[in-house]
Design an enzyme around this catalytic site. Structure first.
Site, mmCIF file in Angstrom:
data_model
loop_
_atom_site.group_PDB
_atom_site.id
_atom_site.type_symbol
_atom_site.label_atom_id
_atom_site.label_comp_id
_atom_site.label_asym_id
_atom_site.label_seq_id
_atom_site.Cartn_x
_atom_site.Cartn_y
_atom_site.Cartn_z
ATOM 1 N N GLU A 1 0.823 -1.661 -0.402
ATOM 2 C CA GLU A 1 -0.154 -0.187 -0.171
ATOM 3 C C GLU A 1 0.493 0.959 -0.341
ATOM 4 O O GLU A 1 0.742 2.104 0.918
ATOM 5 C CB GLU A 1 -0.925 0.108 1.277
ATOM 6 C CG GLU A 1 -2.103 -1.229 1.296
ATOM 7 C CD GLU A 1 -2.795 -0.841 2.305
ATOM 8 O OE1 GLU A 1 -4.086 -1.574 2.151
ATOM 9 O OE2 GLU A 1 -2.790 -0.613 3.269
ATOM 10 N N GLU B 1 -5.935 -8.425 0.829
ATOM 11 C CA GLU B 1 -6.419 -7.707 1.986
ATOM 12 C C GLU B 1 -7.762 -7.684 1.715
ATOM 13 O O GLU B 1 -8.058 -6.675 0.877
ATOM 14 C CB GLU B 1 -5.396 -6.587 3.036
ATOM 15 C CG GLU B 1 -4.906 -6.884 3.479
ATOM 16 C CD GLU B 1 -4.150 -6.138 3.991
ATOM 17 O OE1 GLU B 1 -4.742 -4.542 4.684
ATOM 18 O OE2 GLU B 1 -2.484 -5.810 4.606
#
Length: 446
Positions: A169, A357
């Site tokens: 991320e 995720e």
């Protein structure tokens, strides 16, 4: 939901669970590990809710077998975890900490002993503090520092790793850490954000090339945070604001890696990133990843905002829209993951997508008989997996799904308040309880 079956996804679909080093390991000063930016950030007053820190966290460093045993017990075939840069290279570069290497060798070997495939993420936000003191992600030298770190990981672990993730991320650690200042290292402003963005993009590609050179048979990926964005209304201003937000949330990092360059037209201020370019960077930003990891939790509704600098777009809080919320005050909106999968599937350069995720925090309670009946999380997972199946059946190149996360853990600036785990953790005793969501996932995967 009784009809949802693992078999619908095919035998080659990868099911797993995800964790991160700083959020679980604890032992922050043990066996030669140096401080990371998060060790320093959590030591400062009012940075983390409740004054929480991760000195012990889930004690994974000392008790990794206990938690990997739980992965096995829940029939989860793939375990995603991250490597701590400051545990492996305490000075950021140079000297290798053999005790850090030994720890990750033990984690990898124990996974393989139990028939679990290890999926390491090389960088999950915990930059060595010594590198931050030299500019961190704002310093162009980080491309060399990071390449060296990736090489060390590849040389020590690559003989057993089939699937690598370079980075976690980048929009979050650059945006929250180098623009808003709410995450480590707490820097703010465009003068920090833009170089951090460019250097992170370069590092993703360089890391990929290093792994390809040293681990030619491995599958190499990287992960992106993604939010399905919708305009608050169909007025031209709201629609344009949503497009600008989409650039930041979804396009800023993936498009340069795919060879499309930075998406500069909708957000003119991003053009200033050009001052950080060196000759040849357009080519150096590009890498052909074997898979792209997408991490989605919710959608964002956006409206025009005159007073929001640079992008003139503001989020309409989910709490004001009368929608179901998680404990993070994120909207529960399962179609978001379907739309994100379809959006990224539309890039012809992307060959495989894995949801690396997806999960939710809810206020869990331990019952008198020692159980955690987290029906909201179980339904969240079921509904999102159903949306993944919908996208797959429509031809989306989605090949895996990993739940965030295995155990309740240290959730960055939120401390220990939000619980995302399939396994409940009593942080005072380190006692574990598999929640009903974890039992459901185990049954689904059996």
């Amino acid at each position: 939901m009784d009809e949802l079956s693992r078999a619908y996804f095919g035998a080659d679909f990868q099911w797993g669970v995800s964790t991160a080093a700083f959020q679980t390991e604890g032992s922050c000063g043990t066996d030669g590990k140096s401080p990371s930016i998060w060790d320093v950030f959590t030591s400062k007053k009012s940075r983390v809710k409740g004054g929480h820190h991760a000195q012990t966290a889930c004690d994974f460093y000392a008790e990794y077998k206990r938690d990997i045993d739980l992965v096995k017990q829940m029939n989860i075939p793939n375990f995603r975890f991250s490597l701590s840069w400051s545990r492996i290279l305490p000075e950021g570069t140079g000297r290798v900490n053999e005790k850090g290497i030994a720890f990750y060798n033990q984690v990898i070997d124990y996974c393989l002993e139990l028939g679990i495939e290890p999926w390491p993420t090389i960088y999950h936000w915990d930059l060595p503090q010594i590198l931050e003191e030299n500019g961190g992600w704002t310093n162009r030298l980080i491309v060399d520092w990071f390449s060296e770190y990736v090489e060390v990981c590849a040389l020590h672990f690559g003989d057993r790793i089939k699937n690598w993730m370079v980075m976690n991320e980048p929009m979050v650690f650059t945006g929250a850490g180098y623009f808003l200042g709410v995450h480590a290292p707490g820097k703010k402003g465009l003068r920090n954000f833009l170089p951090a963005v460019h250097h992170a993009v370069l590092c993703m590609a360089e890391g990929g090339r290093t792994l390809r050179r040293l681990c030619p048979s491995a599958q190499i990926g990287t992960t992106f945070s993604c939010s399905h964005v919708e305009p608050y209304s169909q007025t031209p201003k709201d629609v344009a604001a949503a497009l600008r937000a989409d650039v930041l949330f979804n396009r800023l990092f993936i498009e340069p890696v795919l060879g499309l360059g930075y998406p500069l037209s909708e957000v003119p201020v991003l053009r200033k990133i050009g001052k950080y370019f060196y000759p040849g960077d357009e080519e150096r930003m590009v890498f052909d990843f074997d898979f792209v990891g997408l991490q989605n939790y919710t959608r964002e509704v956006v409206r025009y905002s005159l007073f929001t600098p640079y992008i003139h777009a503001g989020l309409v809080k989910a709490s004001t829209r009368g929608v179901p919320l998680t404990e993070m005050h994120w909207e529960v909106y399962p179609p978001a993951i379907y739309y994100i999968l379809k959006k990224f599937d539309a890039y012809p350069q992307i060959r495989r997508i894995i949801v690396t995720e997806n999960g939710a925090a809810f206020p869990d309670q331990v019952t008198a008989n020692g159980e955690v009946q987290d029906d909201l999380r179980k339904k969240y997972l079921q509904d999102h997996i159903t949306e993944v199946l919908k996208a797959k059946r429509e031809g989306a190149k989605v090949h895996g799904y990993f739940v965030w996360t295995l155990t309740d853990n240290f959730e960055w600036a939120e401390g220990y308040h939000p619980r995302f785990g399939l396994v409940h953790v009593d942080f005072s005793s380190q006692h574990r309880i598999v929640k009903s969501s974890g039992r459901w996932y185990a049954s689904f995967l059996s």
